[in-house]
Design an enzyme around this catalytic site. Sequence first.
Site, short mmCIF file in Angstrom:
data_model
loop_
_atom_site.label_atom_id
_atom_site.label_comp_id
_atom_site.label_asym_id
_atom_site.label_seq_id
_atom_site.Cartn_x
_atom_site.Cartn_y
_atom_site.Cartn_z
N HIS A 58 0.84 -1.20 0.00
CA HIS A 58 0.00 0.00 0.00
C HIS A 58 0.88 1.26 0.00
CE1 HIS A 58 -3.32 2.63 0.98
NE2 HIS A 58 -4.16 1.63 1.07
N GLU A 96 -0.61 1.23 -5.66
CA GLU A 96 -0.46 0.01 -4.86
C GLU A 96 -0.47 -1.24 -5.74
OE1 GLU A 96 -3.69 2.50 -2.24
OE2 GLU A 96 -3.84 0.30 -2.20
#
Length: 308
Positions: free
Chosen positions: A155, A259
């Site tokens: 992330h 991500e």
Amino acid sequence: MATTAAAMAATSVVVLDRGNNTTCTINLHGATVVSWRVNNQEQLFVSKLASFDGKKAIRGGIPFVFPQFGAWSFGPQHGFARITRWHLERPPDRLHNGDVEAIFSLMDNDFTRSIWNYQFRITYRLILREKELHFHIGVYNPSKELSFTFNMLLHTYLKVPDVRRCQITGLQGCHFIDKTRENALYQEGREVVTVNEWTDRIYQHTPQEHVITNVVSGRKMRLHKYNFPDTVIWNPWVDRSREMSDFGDDEFPNMLCVEAGNVTSPVILLPGTAFEASQILQQFKCPYTIDPSSCRKKNYLTNFLQYD
Ligand code: TA6
């Protein structure tokens, strides 16, 4: 003797130092990369309101999402890996070519099994290069009879001077789930994607490479991924920023999440088998506007492949 919170915090941070003000800092809480500095320039965004209480996920850097992406009926949003303390398997070690490597690991424990009753072992190898950060991940299923299914995603919060000036390549033609429009499915028509509003998209079956322009000091960031078929693009913009207690209302212009992950096609891991994935972030300066391929020099490719 009980480990004090301070002592715990002190031993929670691992630093890879390559010299020349090029460092990478990892917090054992979630094996979250909380800083990557290239020649003293920070490449990652971490909120000034981020929590480092060893409980909540760290708001910024590169949280490790596993075994669930998004909301989860059995456990915490984005899984337990980002809120669990990882083990430092191999402390920072300088390699023959000057790069610095460290290895982190996470295995099932009472907490993880209370949520997700499977044995697993993850190794997370980070390599700090001159202008690159390499992530090599291995997920192993030690069980003799049980398979398990998982999502996994890095992330990554990129630090940017102004997200409105960023452009992301490599998404044209890809289908995406738009979480800002009731998860409806659309197809991306733009050669380069820009972010000028609340954006929360899961792009599917994306190519191995994206270039993000206008990151720190006008440079570009190349994200190269292997065995991560999806790419999530996220910026909370004004309203969603206000909903997050660990994120400043005025911070959204200075971050962009790109991500790499396995989101729409979870991985099924059979007993005794392993899964590997990797990501390379490379910061580079290029006089050419969008077409990064014209920046590609022969030696870049050879360098890139030597660790795979
Ligand atoms: O990766 C994008 C996303 O799934 C968004 O939907 C948003 O929720 C973001 O992650 C942050 O999630 P978090 O659980 O860290 O607040």
